[in-house]
Structures are given as structure tokens and as C-alpha cells.
Design a protein around this motif. Sequence first.
Motif, PDB file in Angstrom:
ATOM      1  N   GLN A 166       0.827  -1.205   0.000  1.00 24.28           N
ATOM      2  CA  GLN A 166       0.000   0.000   0.000  1.00 24.28           C
ATOM      3  C   GLN A 166       0.866   1.263   0.000  1.00 24.28           C
ATOM      4  OE1 GLN A 166      -1.130  -2.564   2.484  1.00 24.28           O
ATOM      5  NE2 GLN A 166      -2.593  -3.206   0.897  1.00 24.28           N
ATOM      6  N   VAL A 222      -8.449   3.147  -0.377  1.00 24.40           N
ATOM      7  CA  VAL A 222      -9.227   2.257   0.489  1.00 24.40           C
ATOM      8  C   VAL A 222      -9.406   2.906   1.849  1.00 24.40           C
ATOM      9  CG1 VAL A 222      -8.665   0.095  -0.654  1.00 24.40           C
ATOM     10  CG2 VAL A 222      -7.145   1.001   1.138  1.00 24.40           C
ATOM     11  N   GLU A 223     -10.275   2.272   2.662  1.00 21.42           N
ATOM     12  CA  GLU A 223     -10.729   2.914   3.896  1.00 21.42           C
ATOM     13  C   GLU A 223      -9.759   2.783   5.052  1.00 21.42           C
ATOM     14  OE1 GLU A 223     -14.075   0.529   1.780  1.00 21.42           O
ATOM     15  OE2 GLU A 223     -12.020   0.156   2.487  1.00 21.42           O
ATOM     16  N   HIS A 224      -8.933   1.716   5.076  1.00 21.03           N
ATOM     17  CA  HIS A 224      -8.196   1.475   6.317  1.00 21.03           C
ATOM     18  C   HIS A 224      -6.985   0.574   6.043  1.00 21.03           C
ATOM     19  CE1 HIS A 224      -7.297   1.133  10.441  1.00 21.03           C
ATOM     20  NE2 HIS A 224      -8.493   0.926  10.945  1.00 21.03           N
ATOM     21  N   CYS A 225      -5.990   0.718   6.867  1.00 17.26           N
ATOM     22  CA  CYS A 225      -4.836  -0.180   6.817  1.00 17.26           C
ATOM     23  C   CYS A 225      -4.221  -0.193   8.210  1.00 17.26           C
ATOM     24  CB  CYS A 225      -3.836   0.299   5.785  1.00 17.26           C
ATOM     25  SG  CYS A 225      -2.346  -0.729   5.709  1.00 17.26           S
ATOM     26  N   GLY A 226      -4.367  -1.313   8.889  1.00 17.56           N
ATOM     27  CA  GLY A 226      -3.950  -1.391  10.294  1.00 17.56           C
ATOM     28  C   GLY A 226      -2.437  -1.378  10.450  1.00 17.56           C
ATOM     29  N   ASN A 227      -1.732  -2.197   9.674  1.00 19.86           N
ATOM     30  CA  ASN A 227      -0.267  -2.207   9.771  1.00 19.86           C
ATOM     31  C   ASN A 227       0.280  -0.845   9.359  1.00 19.86           C
ATOM     32  OD1 ASN A 227       0.118  -4.931  10.602  1.00 19.86           O
ATOM     33  ND2 ASN A 227      -0.281  -5.612   8.519  1.00 19.86           N
ATOM     34  N   GLY A 228      -0.383  -0.237   8.396  1.00 23.24           N
ATOM     35  CA  GLY A 228       0.031   1.094   7.962  1.00 23.24           C
ATOM     36  C   GLY A 228      -0.156   2.139   9.050  1.00 23.24           C
ATOM     37  N   ASN A 273     -12.755  -1.396   6.536  1.00 24.15           N
ATOM     38  CA  ASN A 273     -12.653  -2.083   5.244  1.00 24.15           C
ATOM     39  C   ASN A 273     -13.254  -3.476   5.409  1.00 24.15           C
ATOM     40  OD1 ASN A 273     -10.594  -3.066   6.883  1.00 24.15           O
ATOM     41  ND2 ASN A 273      -9.098  -3.220   5.231  1.00 24.15           N
ATOM     42  N   PRO A 274     -13.660  -4.111   4.302  1.00 24.69           N
ATOM     43  CA  PRO A 274     -14.445  -5.343   4.409  1.00 24.69           C
ATOM     44  C   PRO A 274     -13.596  -6.598   4.585  1.00 24.69           C
ATOM     45  CG  PRO A 274     -14.263  -4.680   2.115  1.00 24.69           C
ATOM     46  CD  PRO A 274     -13.590  -3.613   2.922  1.00 24.69           C
ATOM     47  N   ASN A 280     -11.406  -8.549   1.731  1.00 21.94           N
ATOM     48  CA  ASN A 280     -10.157  -9.169   2.197  1.00 21.94           C
ATOM     49  C   ASN A 280     -10.505 -10.539   2.764  1.00 21.94           C
ATOM     50  OD1 ASN A 280      -8.160  -6.760   2.026  1.00 21.94           O
ATOM     51  ND2 ASN A 280      -9.954  -5.907   3.065  1.00 21.94           N
ATOM     52  N   GLU A 288      -5.394 -10.299   0.559  1.00 21.42           N
ATOM     53  CA  GLU A 288      -5.942  -8.945   0.660  1.00 21.42           C
ATOM     54  C   GLU A 288      -6.619  -8.498  -0.640  1.00 21.42           C
ATOM     55  OE1 GLU A 288      -3.856  -5.616   2.143  1.00 21.42           O
ATOM     56  OE2 GLU A 288      -2.753  -6.723   3.680  1.00 21.42           O
ATOM     57  N   GLY A 315      -3.231  -5.995   9.140  1.00 14.85           N
ATOM     58  CA  GLY A 315      -3.623  -5.534  10.476  1.00 14.85           C
ATOM     59  C   GLY A 315      -5.124  -5.557  10.680  1.00 14.85           C
ATOM     60  N   THR A 316      -5.861  -4.976   9.733  1.00 19.34           N
ATOM     61  CA  THR A 316      -7.326  -5.011   9.862  1.00 19.34           C
ATOM     62  C   THR A 316      -7.823  -6.446   9.758  1.00 19.34           C
ATOM     63  OG1 THR A 316      -7.474  -4.545   7.470  1.00 19.34           O
ATOM     64  CG2 THR A 316      -7.774  -2.675   9.007  1.00 19.34           C
ATOM     65  N   GLY A 317      -7.095  -7.269   8.983  1.00 20.88           N
ATOM     66  CA  GLY A 317      -7.461  -8.689   8.874  1.00 20.88           C
ATOM     67  C   GLY A 317      -7.283  -9.420  10.177  1.00 20.88           C
TER      68      GLY A 317
HETATM   69  N1  API Z   1      -6.052  -4.403   1.054  1.00 18.02           N
HETATM   70  C1  API Z   1      -6.869  -3.739   2.074  1.00 18.02           C
HETATM   71  C2  API Z   1      -6.175  -2.445   2.576  1.00 18.02           C
HETATM   72  C3  API Z   1      -4.902  -2.732   3.376  1.00 18.02           C
HETATM   73  C4  API Z   1      -5.186  -3.505   4.637  1.00 18.02           C
HETATM   74  C5  API Z   1      -3.974  -4.141   5.319  1.00 18.02           C
HETATM   75  N2  API Z   1      -2.695  -3.951   4.705  1.00 18.02           N
HETATM   76  C6  API Z   1      -3.942  -3.810   6.819  1.00 18.02           C
HETATM   77  O1  API Z   1      -2.854  -3.817   7.422  1.00 18.02           O
HETATM   78  O2  API Z   1      -5.043  -3.608   7.401  1.00 18.02           O
HETATM   79  C7  API Z   1      -8.245  -3.370   1.482  1.00 18.02           C
HETATM   80  O3  API Z   1      -8.325  -3.215   0.260  1.00 18.02           O
HETATM   81  O4  API Z   1      -9.192  -3.232   2.275  1.00 18.02           O
END
Ligand code: API
Length: 290
Positions: free
Chosen positions: A46, A73-79, A168-169, A201, A219, A229-231
Motif C-alpha cells: 500500500q 481504500v478505507e483502512h490499513c492497520g499495519n500502515g 474495510n471489508p 479481504n 488482501e 492488520g485489519t485482517g
Molecule cells: N487491502 C486492504 C487495505 C490494506 C489492509 C492491510 N494492509 C492492513 O494492514 O489492514 C483493502 O483493500 O481493504
Amino acid sequence: MRLRFTKMQGAGNDFVVLDATDAPLALSPAQLRRLGDRRFGVGADQILVVERATRPGVDFRYRIFNGASGDEVEHCGNGARCFVRYVHERGLSDKRSVRVETVNNLLTLTLRDDGRVSVDMNRPVFEHAALPFVADGLAPRPLGGFERWPLALGDGVVVDVAVLSMGNPHAVCRVDDVARAPVAELGPQIEAHERFPRRVNAGFLEVVDRGRVKLRVYERDAGETLACGTGACAAVVAGIRLGWLDARVEVETRGGLLAIDWAGADPAGGWAPVWMTGPAETVFDGEITL
Ligand SMILES: N[C@H](CCC[C@H](N)C(=O)O)C(=O)O
């Protein structure tokens, strides 16, 4: 355009981070894809853009783009963990906790004394419209007060998924052995399934015990990453609601260990927020001409 960037990673999920706090950055999808491209660009799952906040009481705005498509996209937890490390290292904030706004969320990111980062990932959302997920005609398979939905894939394969949004879904299925799970075969089919109009995801969850799981995530728009992260939050929330897990869970991903805490129902009503703790590292700084 000459563009300075910082390459970062959180549990092996990797990012190109851009500072747009002084001047807005308007990159085209093609330029974003170039940054994400591991052959013709920098390479990242990302691209994260740091902007000044648009509302009071918030420190920054946090924008996320999938590297393969250039889609926002809406969210990225690790980010999010890398975000607070970045703003600290670049002197954009001296606060150990910063509040950031995303397109549909408000997060609190905290640098810990032990070198890891904790994120208040806000509350999970179970309404299908939030993903969106189209359940019409499906009979749920209830468990522990939650439900799984039988998703028909190719060749007569049916996978039971728990669905929820972390902004995010996510669709989470349980497997006996995550190392041997057919992530490459089933991940793309779940990601692009017609019952997820904005795609999804796909998490593959192995329960080791009530406090430890192993997780792989295919993802949306990125394929399998070393961690999501969100996963991880979505998988633990689903596991707790399905009765498999306790409130604090260590999540083993291929890229590292994440700690997820979720109390379930909020005594004040609704659901409690999900807390995620894990690593966030700077790999290198660089410049690229786009
Ligand atoms: N591919 C994910 C965004 C990045 C989520 C992931 N890298 C995290 O750490 O949450 C989506 O399209 O919803």
C-alpha cells in the motif's frame, strides 16, 4: 515529478509513505501503481499519504491506496502503526499518541516504550451494508451468537465465512492448518465473489488455542500479504464472537506477531473498540521520478 518517499513495514506488510503535510499530493492511479510496482517502481502493498487534519482535535489525515490498483481504500492497520512512527521520526509531531482521521474512521495511534505501536482500531461493524455483503438467499450457519455464511466458490467448494467491517471489508474462514490452506486458490475467489460488490479481504484462520491463532490474508487488491492488520482484528473479533477465542489473542502472521484485544460488547452499549499492538519499522528513504 521528483518524489521523496520513505519505505516502511509493519509485520512484513510494506508501504511507501509520502509526506503531504506541506502541499497536497495529487498522484494519478498510474503514478500510485508505479510506486507500488516491485519491478518498475519502489514496490509496496500500500501507499500511505500523511496530510494535515481537516477537523479540530485531530492531528493528521491518513489516506491509503492499494499499490496494485492505485485505488483508495478505507483502512490499513499495519500502515497505521507505521504512520505514527513516520510522523515522529520526521518531527511532524512530538506526541506519543496521535489521532488520525481516515475516509470513514478516527483512530488513535500510540508509540509504546517497548518499541511497538498500539492502535485503537475503533469498533467493528457487523451490518452487511457496511462491507457491503449481499446475503440474499443464503441461510446463515449460527455459532456462539454470531453467524457464518456458506459462500459457494468454483468446483462445488463451499466456504463458511464470518463477515465484518473494520472500516474495510473482511471475510474470515477457519482452517485446520493455515500453512497448507489453499489461499492462492480460494483467496481470489472469495475476494472477487459477487456477494461482495466492493470485493473483500479474505482471512484464513487457524485456532491454536483460545489465546493464539495463525492467520493468512489474501488482501483485496494486493493478493496474499505477509500480514494484514485489519485482517488480524477482523479474524480475532470473528473468533471471539463465534466462541473460539478469549479477549486477548496473539496473532501469528507470516511477517510477525500482532496482539489483538477486544472486550466484545461495550457496557455503555454497542461494541467495544479493537486494540492492535505490533511492530512498525522504517526500511529506507528514497527519491523517485514519476
Ligand atoms: N487491502 C486492504 C487495505 C490494506 C489492509 C492491510 N494492509 C492492513 O494492514 O489492514 C483493502 O483493500 O481493504
